[in-house]
Design an enzyme around this catalytic site. Structure first.
Site, PDB file in Angstrom:
ATOM      1  N   GLY A   1       1.042  -1.060   0.036  1.00  0.00           N
ATOM      2  CA  GLY A   1       0.471   0.074  -0.116  1.00  0.00           C
ATOM      3  C   GLY A   1       0.993   1.290  -0.017  1.00  0.00           C
ATOM      4  O   GLY A   1       0.540   1.908   0.257  1.00  0.00           O
TER       5      GLY A   1
ATOM      6  N   CYS B   1     -27.870  -7.881 -17.995  1.00  0.00           N
ATOM      7  CA  CYS B   1     -27.334  -7.772 -18.453  1.00  0.00           C
ATOM      8  C   CYS B   1     -28.396  -7.525 -20.459  1.00  0.00           C
ATOM      9  O   CYS B   1     -29.030  -8.684 -20.414  1.00  0.00           O
ATOM     10  CB  CYS B   1     -26.043  -8.544 -19.060  1.00  0.00           C
ATOM     11  SG  CYS B   1     -25.312  -7.742 -21.252  1.00  0.00           S
TER      12      CYS B   1
ATOM     13  N   CYS C   1     -26.223 -10.967 -22.715  1.00  0.00           N
ATOM     14  CA  CYS C   1     -25.922 -11.992 -22.108  1.00  0.00           C
ATOM     15  C   CYS C   1     -26.914 -12.490 -21.149  1.00  0.00           C
ATOM     16  O   CYS C   1     -27.329 -14.044 -20.859  1.00  0.00           O
ATOM     17  CB  CYS C   1     -24.404 -12.313 -21.468  1.00  0.00           C
ATOM     18  SG  CYS C   1     -24.029 -11.621 -20.113  1.00  0.00           S
TER      19      CYS C   1
ATOM     20  N   CYS D   1     -23.350  -5.645 -19.484  1.00  0.00           N
ATOM     21  CA  CYS D   1     -21.902  -6.098 -18.726  1.00  0.00           C
ATOM     22  C   CYS D   1     -20.969  -5.041 -18.828  1.00  0.00           C
ATOM     23  O   CYS D   1     -20.968  -4.485 -20.505  1.00  0.00           O
ATOM     24  CB  CYS D   1     -21.375  -7.163 -18.889  1.00  0.00           C
ATOM     25  SG  CYS D   1     -22.561  -8.467 -18.412  1.00  0.00           S
TER      26      CYS D   1
ATOM     27  N   CYS E   1     -19.010 -11.418 -20.720  1.00  0.00           N
ATOM     28  CA  CYS E   1     -20.016 -11.084 -21.421  1.00  0.00           C
ATOM     29  C   CYS E   1     -19.825 -11.647 -22.541  1.00  0.00           C
ATOM     30  O   CYS E   1     -21.683 -12.736 -23.033  1.00  0.00           O
ATOM     31  CB  CYS E   1     -20.313  -8.958 -21.748  1.00  0.00           C
ATOM     32  SG  CYS E   1     -22.635  -9.751 -22.341  1.00  0.00           S
TER      33      CYS E   1
END
Lengths: 182, 290
Positions: free
Chosen positions: B32, B249, B252, B274, B280
């Protein structure tokens, strides 16, 4: 023909092994057969250039290797990379970084007799390790573990260790790894 | 005229690569923490993914399988340009759009839907690496705050949001604490992707070219979004308020992916699709295979 250790495609492979070693502390890496058996040679060649400083405490490098590594020689107290014989005691304090710049700390390369098998066993916990893992090795002076615990007790200060052996194996123990002798 | 073959493999010279490589290792060792590095000039403007690109070029090797995505899509302009540049300067690599085939993934603003594996590395492009910049303009003081893990002013900012709006209004770049110390800006990924940082099997690297910083979330590492005990972290849920169902979606039919909202040019209504185009496509392939 350039020696394999200086070839950039091989250095890229060594770096990816270093990346894997740092990501998963305790995971033993084995270098390509074409590289020297003492693993620290390839690691130093991959990491160092003219802007890095190196201290070879126990004279493990030959004089002819220094110009090729290009690294600046430095004392133990200021070197960013320190190469030591792990069988000798830890008798110094390396750079630990500062609170604002913890990356200005030393990376220790400790040459030991064997990694992945041996009489000494360490239990590792911390980032990069699911639950815990164990590391077997041989030829590490016990003072390193006590000293490292001191050096790394105030995160983000600390040192990152690379243990290397003479069968092209190495393992990384970054400062976040908690070590326990088992 | 110079050609691609005039450049070394990966465009960057070996000194630049070595510096990036040393920086990356420090970044993993100090999870980090934003490690500074001397971001090189690339043949594209800073802010167009040069940080991620320098990471990718320093990591990539012969035989690598690379995927480049921009906002979930393999075919949007930033992804196409970066992929083309990498193909030009790294002649012996393969590229793919399928997440599971890639060994190295460079992404702008999304983490793929498909879970990543230990043998994959994800590189994220970062515009603003420091989450404290909204509360402290001086970098010198920010570095002290990071070192001391002092994020009280950031928490005040989140609290102010709760007072004003009854909700933390950060939609992307959600401040996330790594391994219990440093708080990172996880790049402009949506909140939906933040939980994927936590205990990820794959290494996640962040490159900010303009700001000259590299940071990392190592695998199997704690990643906790900054929240209050009584206000749990929420991700986008895509529930249709009228029907009460989660939206699907339109291509899909998936009901468990991150959705982009479009307006239908014919009806003027909203449609959802998506954001991860590869996910997708693979969902559609599976549906056709059955």
């Amino acid at each position: 023909m350039i020696e394999p250790i200086w070839q950039t495609p091989l250095q890229q492979q060594v770096f990816r092994q270093l990346l894997d070693a740092y990501s998963y502390p305790g995971k033993v890496q084995t270098l390509a057969d074409t590289l020297p058996a003492a693993a620290y040679h390839a690691l130093l060649a991959t990491l160092l250039d003219g802007t890095s400083s190196l201290c070879d405490r126990d004279g493990l490098l030959e004089a002819t290797q220094w110009p090729l590594l290009q690294a600046q020689p430095a004392p133990l107290s200021t070197a960013r990379f320190i190469l030591c014989d792990g069988a000798q005691a830890a008798d110094f304090t390396p750079l630990l970084g500062t609170l604002t710049d913890p990356e200005q700390s030393a990376t220790l390369l400790l040459a030991v007799a064997s990694i992945g098998s041996g009489a000494q066993a360490l239990r590792l916990r911390g980032p990069g390790i699911q639950q815990e893992t164990t590391l077997e090795l041989a030829g590490l002076h016990p003072s390193w573990l006590a000293q490292r615990a001191d050096w790394c007790c105030h995160f983000p200060l600390g040192v990152d260790c690379l243990l290397t052996d003479t069968q092209r194996r190495f393992v990384a123990i970054p400062r976040t790894t908690q070590l326990e002798v088992c | 005229m110079s050609t691609a073959t005039d450049y070394p493999f990966g465009f960057l010279d070996s000194y630049a690569k070595k510096e990036v490589r040393r920086t990356v290792l420090k970044a993993i060792a100090i999870p980090g923490y934003q490690v500074p590095y001397s971001s090189r000039e690339m043949p594209m403007g800073r802010g167009f993914g040069t940080g991620g690109l320098q990471l990718t070029l320093s990591l990539i090797g012969e035989g690598e399988t690379l995927k480049v995505i921009d906002q979930g899509s393999d075919d949007s302009v930033n992804a196409v340009n970066l992929r083309h540049f990498i193909e030009l300067t790294c002649p012996s690599i393969n590229t793919t759009t399928r997440t599971q085939e890639a060994t190295l993934i460079q992404s702008r603003h999304r983490i793929p839907e498909q879970p990543l594996r230990e043998d994959q590395v994800l590189v994220l492009q970062v515009p603003y690496p420091d989450p404290l910049v909204i509360v402290e303009p001086s970098e010198t003081r920010r570095k002290v705050m990071h070192g001391e893990a002092d994020y009280s002013r950031l928490l005040v900012k989140l609290y102010e949001d709760l007072v004003h709006f009854k909700e933390i209004t950060i939609s992307h770049r959600y401040p996330t604490r790594i391994n219990g110390h440093y708080v990172i800006d996880p790049s402009p990924i949506p909140r939906y992707d933040v939980p994927k940082l936590h205990q990820s099997p794959a290494l996640l690297l962040f490159g900010a070219g303009r700001e000259k910083k590299v940071y990392a979330v190592p695998p199997y590492t704690l990643a906790e979004p900054l929240v209050f005990d009584d206000v749990p972290f929420r991700t986008e849920d895509f529930t249709d308020r009228v029907s009460g169902e989660r939206r699907a979606c339109q291509r899909c039919g998936s009901r468990d992916s991150f959705l982009d909202e479009f307006s239908d040019p014919n009806t003027g209504g909203k449609v959802y699709q998506c954001s991860d185009s590869d996910y997708c496509t693979q969902q559609q392939e599976q549906a056709h295979g059955e």
